[in-house]
Design a protein around this motif. Structure first.
Motif, PDB file in Angstrom:
ATOM      1  N   PRO A  92       0.809  -1.224   0.000  1.00 18.02           N
ATOM      2  CA  PRO A  92       0.000   0.000   0.000  1.00 18.02           C
ATOM      3  C   PRO A  92       0.843   1.276   0.000  1.00 18.02           C
ATOM      4  O   PRO A  92       0.439   2.277  -0.574  1.00 18.02           O
ATOM      5  N   LEU A  93       2.030   1.243   0.608  1.00 18.91           N
ATOM      6  CA  LEU A  93       2.870   2.444   0.642  1.00 18.91           C
ATOM      7  C   LEU A  93       3.301   2.851  -0.762  1.00 18.91           C
ATOM      8  O   LEU A  93       3.253   4.027  -1.125  1.00 18.91           O
ATOM      9  N   LYS A  94       3.692   1.868  -1.570  1.00 22.31           N
ATOM     10  CA  LYS A  94       4.138   2.160  -2.926  1.00 22.31           C
ATOM     11  C   LYS A  94       2.976   2.715  -3.762  1.00 22.31           C
ATOM     12  O   LYS A  94       3.161   3.668  -4.523  1.00 22.31           O
ATOM     13  N   GLU A  95       1.774   2.150  -3.594  1.00 24.88           N
ATOM     14  CA  GLU A  95       0.602   2.627  -4.336  1.00 24.88           C
ATOM     15  C   GLU A  95       0.276   4.080  -3.975  1.00 24.88           C
ATOM     16  O   GLU A  95      -0.010   4.910  -4.841  1.00 24.88           O
ATOM     17  N   VAL A  96       0.357   4.367  -2.666  1.00 21.84           N
ATOM     18  CA  VAL A  96       0.059   5.730  -2.212  1.00 21.84           C
ATOM     19  C   VAL A  96       1.105   6.712  -2.722  1.00 21.84           C
ATOM     20  O   VAL A  96       0.781   7.824  -3.147  1.00 21.84           O
ATOM     21  N   LEU A  97       2.371   6.301  -2.716  1.00 25.55           N
ATOM     22  CA  LEU A  97       3.426   7.174  -3.230  1.00 25.55           C
ATOM     23  C   LEU A  97       3.249   7.449  -4.725  1.00 25.55           C
ATOM     24  O   LEU A  97       3.479   8.568  -5.191  1.00 25.55           O
ATOM     25  N   ILE A  98       2.821   6.455  -5.471  1.00 24.87           N
ATOM     26  CA  ILE A  98       2.586   6.654  -6.913  1.00 24.87           C
ATOM     27  C   ILE A  98       1.427   7.620  -7.130  1.00 24.87           C
ATOM     28  O   ILE A  98       1.505   8.520  -7.965  1.00 24.87           O
ATOM     29  N   LYS A  99       0.347   7.445  -6.348  1.00 25.53           N
ATOM     30  CA  LYS A  99      -0.795   8.357  -6.470  1.00 25.53           C
ATOM     31  C   LYS A  99      -0.384   9.790  -6.145  1.00 25.53           C
ATOM     32  O   LYS A  99      -0.740  10.735  -6.857  1.00 25.53           O
ATOM     33  N   LEU A 100       0.384   9.943  -5.068  1.00 25.76           N
ATOM     34  CA  LEU A 100       0.846  11.268  -4.662  1.00 25.76           C
ATOM     35  C   LEU A 100       1.735  11.879  -5.737  1.00 25.76           C
ATOM     36  O   LEU A 100       1.602  13.052  -6.093  1.00 25.76           O
ATOM     37  N   GLY A 101       2.631  11.088  -6.277  1.00 21.79           N
ATOM     38  CA  GLY A 101       3.522  11.577  -7.323  1.00 21.79           C
ATOM     39  C   GLY A 101       2.751  12.039  -8.554  1.00 21.79           C
ATOM     40  O   GLY A 101       3.078  13.063  -9.155  1.00 21.79           O
ATOM     41  N   ARG A 102       1.733  11.274  -8.942  1.00 27.76           N
ATOM     42  CA  ARG A 102       0.916  11.671 -10.100  1.00 27.76           C
ATOM     43  C   ARG A 102       0.234  13.013  -9.858  1.00 27.76           C
ATOM     44  O   ARG A 102       0.202  13.875 -10.740  1.00 27.76           O
TER      45      ARG A 102
END
Length: 182
Positions: A164-174
């Motif tokens: 979940p951390l990686k998914e959240v970081l990708i969403k934030l980056g987008r």
């Protein structure tokens, strides 16, 4: 007690033909039409009031002060004495308004007429933000990122553990990349 039967259609038509009905009442006159002469007299006697000021407030004081101030009431002076403009001012902006009072009075005099307003009364309190047109909210573009930005984002979070951390970081980056216009 004997129940009375309803008349047939032909009997009902005869009864209605014999009896006269009352004419429909006339609708009330429009309030604006009745009030217009009185409002013109009052405007000539007491001036335009804060309504005209509220519509053009941003033009009078500028956009920055218009966000923190709002005209509340115009009190006409007795006889030939100048009136008082009551302003609602948000918190610490009162000091700035007090400092710029002579300039504000000059600009208000251009709209209402020379000598109509001679004093500024400041009331501190919350100000409605609707000075003029409501401001449109900024909306972010929700389209996909281009391939180069998506690859750079994936490379940046490649070292993060899967989950979940990686998914959240990708969403934030987008969202960050969309907001910066890249």
């Amino acid at each position: 007690m004997r129940r009375r039967t309803l008349p047939t259609l032909q009997e009902a038509a005869e009864i209605l033909a014999r009896r006269r009905t009352k004419p429909a009442p006339r609708p009330a006159p429009l309030a604006g039409k009745s009030l217009a002469p009185m409002l013109r007299r009052l405007e000539a006697q007491y001036g335009q009031g804060p309504g005209q000021l509220q519509m053009r407030w941003k033009e009078i004081v500028g956009e920055t002060l218009a966000r923190h101030t709002e005209p509340v009431k115009v009190t006409k002076g007795r006889g030939a004495a100048p009136g008082v403009l009551e302003l609602k001012v948000a918190g610490p902006a009162a000091a700035i308004v007090q400092h710029q009072a002579p300039e504000i009075l000059k600009r208000v005099s251009l709209l209402l007429g020379e000598g109509q307003i001679g004093k500024l009364r400041i009331i501190q309190g919350p100000v409605r933000v609707s000075a003029g047109k409501p401001q449109a909210k900024r909306r972010r573009l929700r389209g996909p990122l281009d391939a180069a930005s998506e690859k750079a984002l994936a490379d940046g979070v490649a070292e993060a553990t899967d989950g979940p951390l990686k998914e959240v970081l990708i969403k934030l980056g987008r969202e960050v990349l969309r907001g910066s216009g890249s």
